[in-house]
Design an enzyme around this catalytic site. Structure first.
Site, PDB file in Angstrom:
ATOM      1  N   HIS A 233       0.806  -1.223   0.000  1.00 24.27           N
ATOM      2  CA  HIS A 233       0.000   0.000   0.000  1.00 24.27           C
ATOM      3  C   HIS A 233       0.837   1.270   0.000  1.00 24.27           C
ATOM      4  CE1 HIS A 233       0.174   1.125   4.388  1.00 24.27           C
ATOM      5  NE2 HIS A 233       0.294  -0.171   4.586  1.00 24.27           N
TER       6      HIS A 233
ATOM      7  N   ASP B  75       5.928   2.209   7.095  1.00 27.85           N
ATOM      8  CA  ASP B  75       4.711   1.464   6.812  1.00 27.85           C
ATOM      9  C   ASP B  75       3.878   2.298   5.849  1.00 27.85           C
ATOM     10  OD1 ASP B  75       2.276   0.143   6.872  1.00 27.85           O
ATOM     11  OD2 ASP B  75       1.805   0.683   8.935  1.00 27.85           O
TER      12      ASP B  75
ATOM     13  N   GLU C  42      -5.279   1.296   2.517  1.00 26.76           N
ATOM     14  CA  GLU C  42      -5.090   0.221   3.491  1.00 26.76           C
ATOM     15  C   GLU C  42      -5.186   0.717   4.921  1.00 26.76           C
ATOM     16  OE1 GLU C  42      -2.959  -2.508   6.220  1.00 26.76           O
ATOM     17  OE2 GLU C  42      -2.518  -0.402   5.737  1.00 26.76           O
ATOM     18  N   GLU C  43      -4.707   1.925   5.172  1.00 20.47           N
ATOM     19  CA  GLU C  43      -4.669   2.427   6.550  1.00 20.47           C
ATOM     20  C   GLU C  43      -6.058   2.672   7.138  1.00 20.47           C
ATOM     21  OE1 GLU C  43      -2.285   2.177   8.343  1.00 20.47           O
ATOM     22  OE2 GLU C  43      -0.389   2.559   7.319  1.00 20.47           O
TER      23      GLU C  43
ATOM     24  N   ASP D 245       3.946  -5.950   4.196  1.00 19.38           N
ATOM     25  CA  ASP D 245       3.694  -4.891   5.176  1.00 19.38           C
ATOM     26  C   ASP D 245       4.706  -5.029   6.297  1.00 19.38           C
ATOM     27  OD1 ASP D 245       2.311  -2.772   6.581  1.00 19.38           O
ATOM     28  OD2 ASP D 245       0.495  -3.380   5.529  1.00 19.38           O
TER      29      ASP D 245
ATOM     30  N   HIS E  89       3.550   2.702  13.464  1.00 20.19           N
ATOM     31  CA  HIS E  89       2.562   3.781  13.554  1.00 20.19           C
ATOM     32  C   HIS E  89       2.979   4.859  14.569  1.00 20.19           C
ATOM     33  CE1 HIS E  89      -1.210   1.799  11.561  1.00 20.19           C
ATOM     34  NE2 HIS E  89      -0.103   1.600  10.884  1.00 20.19           N
TER      35      HIS E  89
END
Length: 353
Positions: A72, A190, A224-225, A245, A325
């Site tokens: 992504h 990410d 995706e997030e 990922d 994150h």
């Protein structure tokens, strides 16, 4: 099986350039254009979906059923929720991340007609000289932070006068650093590190003119997030899906910090046993450092595809990431290991004929 060299310098360069492009979910046109340009340079056929995701093709000897690799392009971000009377911006997160990691972030607020403004996310009570120990007792919540714009604004009327609106997207600076020891410290590894690994694999396939046994779709998703992932990009003919990922490097986890991790299960349930063991066998035969892990609070492009009803075997491979994150850090060796496994995978026969 032919195992050419993965160009580490190319991987690092393409990663650095992507990290310099803001791409929170909902604002991915620029990063999509960048990847499309790179695919054109590599001589890869691709198409854009209606929503703007990328579906590329590495042709193989067999066309159907095909296989897919998913990664992504979108990242975490924020959005203006309210223009406050004090001239600050109340915000909501885009994607799932804690306001704990937003405090102190430098940001760009993107408005209408190409307008943009710089600012900083600060706690509502930001100064110990004013609030004393109250700065230590504020809850961790998005309602407890605000954007301080670098503009001469004293109230909400001033903010609206310069053009800021509710719903404007906010991109978070990465503060990227490549260290001499091989680490990359940056927000949004990410999943841009995953994208860089995929592009390095594609480059190896094209430059070495490697023949593939079956068509491989490489899909670059853009939501995706927020949980949408690969469901809107896959075609109905995919028989195998491997998502790329991050894997979390933390106590209680078994993620390989300098190699590749094969996820055995996440929140969506166990991944395909045959496909997982095929990937593990490829790591062993290619001497790729690897481990297996199980993730409790995690979902990827695979989850949305399976939930949408795609009848495909599915797996997830990961680069090792610390503080996902948040204030992320990973090692170049892990990105290269992911690219090497992908390269071995696209050359391998299908798991089930």
């Amino acid at each position: 099986m032919f195992a050419p060299h993965i160009d580490r310098d190319y991987l690092a360069d393409i990663l650095a350039r992507m990290l310099a492009i803001h791409s929170p979910t909902g604002m991915t046109d620029e990063i999509v254009a960048f990847v499309c340009d790179e695919l054109e340079k590599l001589g890869v056929e691709f198409e854009l979906t209606r929503r703007g995701a990328i579906r590329a093709l590495l042709p193989g000897e067999r066309k159907s059923p095909d296989r897919a690799v998913a990664v992504h392009l979108d990242t975490l971000g924020a959005m203006v929720k309210e223009i406050k009377d004090n001239g600050r911006l109340a915000i909501m997160s885009v994607g799932h991340w804690s306001s704990r990691f937003a405090e102190g972030a430098r940001v760009t607020v993107y408005g209408d007609d190409g307008k943009k403004w710089r600012g900083t996310i600060v706690p509502n009570k930001a100064s110990g000289h004013t609030y004393n120990t109250e700065i230590d007792s504020q809850p961790v919540a998005w309602s407890q932070v605000e954007v301080r714009l670098d503009e001469r604004v004293a109230n909400g009327t001033d903010v609206m006068a310069i053009g800021v609106n509710i719903g404007d997207l906010i991109a978070i600076d990465t503060n990227t650093e490549f260290t001499d020891s091989g680490f990359v410290v940056s927000r949004h590894l990410d999943d841009k590190a995953g994208v860089a690994s995929v592009l390095a694999m594609i480059r190896a396939v094209k430059e070495n003119r490697i023949a593939l046994p079956v068509n491989c779709r490489v899909i670059f998703t853009i939501a995706e997030e927020v949980g949408l992932g690969g469901a809107h990009v896959l075609d109905g003919d995919v028989g195998e899906l491997v998502a790329v990922d991050n894997g979390t490097h933390a106590p209680g986890q078994n993620t390989c910090e300098y190699g590749v991790t094969i996820a055995m299960m996440d929140m969506s349930g166990p991944f395909d046993r045959k496909l997982n063991h095929h990937l593990i066998d490829l790591c062993k035969s290619s001497d790729i450092e690897h481990s297996r892990d199980v993730f409790k609070f995690y979902r990827s492009d695979v989850a949305s595809a399976l939930e949408a009803g795609y009848d495909t075997r599915a797996a997830l491979i990961c680069f090792g990431l610390d503080a996902s994150h948040g204030h992320e850090r990973a090692h170049m060796d892990s990105f290269v290991a992911v690219a090497r496994l992908l390269l071995a995978y696209v050359q391998s026969p299908p798991v089930v004929s």
